[in-house]
Design an enzyme around this catalytic site. Structure first.
Site, mmCIF file in Angstrom:
data_model
loop_
_atom_site.group_PDB
_atom_site.id
_atom_site.type_symbol
_atom_site.label_atom_id
_atom_site.label_comp_id
_atom_site.label_asym_id
_atom_site.label_seq_id
_atom_site.Cartn_x
_atom_site.Cartn_y
_atom_site.Cartn_z
ATOM 1 N N TYR A 82 14.954 -3.703 15.703
ATOM 2 C CA TYR A 82 14.382 -3.470 14.160
ATOM 3 C C TYR A 82 15.524 -4.541 13.984
ATOM 4 O O TYR A 82 15.217 -4.954 12.512
ATOM 5 C CB TYR A 82 14.247 -2.262 13.629
ATOM 6 C CG TYR A 82 14.081 -1.883 11.885
ATOM 7 C CD1 TYR A 82 12.447 -2.484 10.911
ATOM 8 C CD2 TYR A 82 14.894 -1.831 11.246
ATOM 9 C CE1 TYR A 82 12.920 -2.522 10.009
ATOM 10 C CE2 TYR A 82 15.066 -1.509 9.913
ATOM 11 C CZ TYR A 82 13.808 -1.608 9.479
ATOM 12 O OH TYR A 82 13.370 -1.270 7.824
ATOM 13 N N ASP A 134 -3.551 -7.370 7.893
ATOM 14 C CA ASP A 134 -2.875 -7.658 9.469
ATOM 15 C C ASP A 134 -2.169 -8.530 9.141
ATOM 16 O O ASP A 134 -2.207 -10.125 9.932
ATOM 17 C CB ASP A 134 -3.517 -7.046 10.377
ATOM 18 C CG ASP A 134 -2.113 -6.716 11.296
ATOM 19 O OD1 ASP A 134 -1.324 -7.325 11.255
ATOM 20 O OD2 ASP A 134 -2.061 -6.500 12.452
ATOM 21 N N SER A 193 0.270 -1.408 0.143
ATOM 22 C CA SER A 193 -0.004 0.330 -0.158
ATOM 23 C C SER A 193 0.894 1.215 0.190
ATOM 24 O O SER A 193 0.215 2.791 0.052
ATOM 25 C CB SER A 193 -1.025 0.186 1.330
ATOM 26 O OG SER A 193 -0.563 -0.459 2.718
ATOM 27 N N LYS A 225 15.617 -7.258 11.199
ATOM 28 C CA LYS A 225 16.663 -8.177 9.812
ATOM 29 C C LYS A 225 17.575 -8.979 9.936
ATOM 30 O O LYS A 225 17.117 -9.782 8.515
ATOM 31 C CB LYS A 225 16.274 -6.699 9.479
ATOM 32 C CG LYS A 225 15.549 -5.600 9.183
ATOM 33 C CD LYS A 225 14.943 -6.846 8.238
ATOM 34 C CE LYS A 225 13.212 -5.260 7.776
ATOM 35 N NZ LYS A 225 12.404 -5.836 6.900
#
Length: 270
Positions: free
Chosen positions: A157, A65, A16, A161
């Site tokens: 984060y 979601d 999106s 990753k």
């Protein structure tokens, strides 16, 4: 090089906005049949409409979601029911977060990041692996150089990753005998909405521009990536031009990984 995905079904998560939007549009231009997933319904449908304009192929838009098992299961089920096959899975959906030092970090932030950035990818790939084996397809995980280079303020984060990169390497070995390739595209500093929200306390364009002007001085090639830079690499690795490439982490970062990562990401953040 010519790229043709006219007979391919491609699923792009986080479609999106940002990298996902750019990736969806590029695949649409190349004739792919698209399954697009996002949480923001209005944005997702706008992206789907733009994709349809490229070659007249209407994408399947799934509002879900991917931080929930229900959202992941819905995505896999609706994609396969609609197209009856899958050739390329682009695991792009993710959230970022700026955090304080370890002992002051809210565990909810950690849990939220890992639910979407790691668990969601793990489960969706697991559910769709049989379909990819049937088509001898491939998986592209969108990671970040934050998974390799440490940056104060991005612990959950960066950990997520790093986990995603390891997932790529290990699953590529599991699926290679089945004819399925698994790779990662690892962006450096990329101009998108997620980064803007993560780095700025307020959603103010001037603040973000100021941050970018300072931060890009740390990039050897002098400018940050944009979504199209990442999308082009995703398409290349997903194509037959990369037919023997698997288990690979491909950085697209203007050389940032060779510089001082911590300084590059912290500079000019208020």
């Amino acid at each position: 090089m010519d790229y043709d995905f006219s007979n391919k079904v491609v699923l792009v998560t986080g479609a999106s906005s940002g990298i996902g939007e750019s990736t969806a549009l590029l695949f649409a231009k190349l004739g792919a049949k698209l399954s697009l997933v996002g949480r923001n319904e209005a944005n997702l449908r706008a992206v789907a409409a733009e994709c349809e304009k490229q070659k007249g192929v209407k994408p399947l838009a799934i509002v879900a979601d991917l931080g929930t098992d229900e959202g992941v299961q819905k995505t896999a089920k609706q994609t396969l029911e609609h197209f009856k096959r899958l050739d390329v899975l682009v695991n792009n959906a993710a959230i970022g977060a700026r955090t304080s030092i370890l002992h002051e970090t809210d565990m909810k932030v950690f849990d939220d990041v890992f639910r979407i950035d790691v668990r969601g990818v793990y489960l969706l790939t697991k559910l769709l692996a049989p379909a990819l084996i049937e088509t001898k397809g491939n998986v592209i995980n969108v990671s970040s150089i934050a998974g390799t280079f440490v940056s104060v303020g991005s612990l959950p984060y960066g950990m997520a990753k790093a986990a995603l990169d390891h997932f790529t390497r290990l699953v590529s070995l599991e699926l290679a005998p089945k004819g399925v390739r698994v790779n990662t595209v690892s962006p450096g500093m990329t101009v998108n909405v997620m980064r803007k929200r993560a780095l700025c306390a307020t959603d103010i364009d001037d603040e973000f521009k100021q941050w970018m002007e300072g931060a890009k001085k740390n990039i050897p090639m002098g400018e940050p990536c944009v979504g199209d830079d990442i999308a082009r690499m995703v398409v290349h690795i997903a194509s037959e031009h990369s037919r023997l490439v698997t288990g690979t982490i491909v950085e697209v970062d203007g050389g940032l990984r060779f510089n001082n990562m911590s300084d590059a990401l912290v500079t000019h953040v208020k």
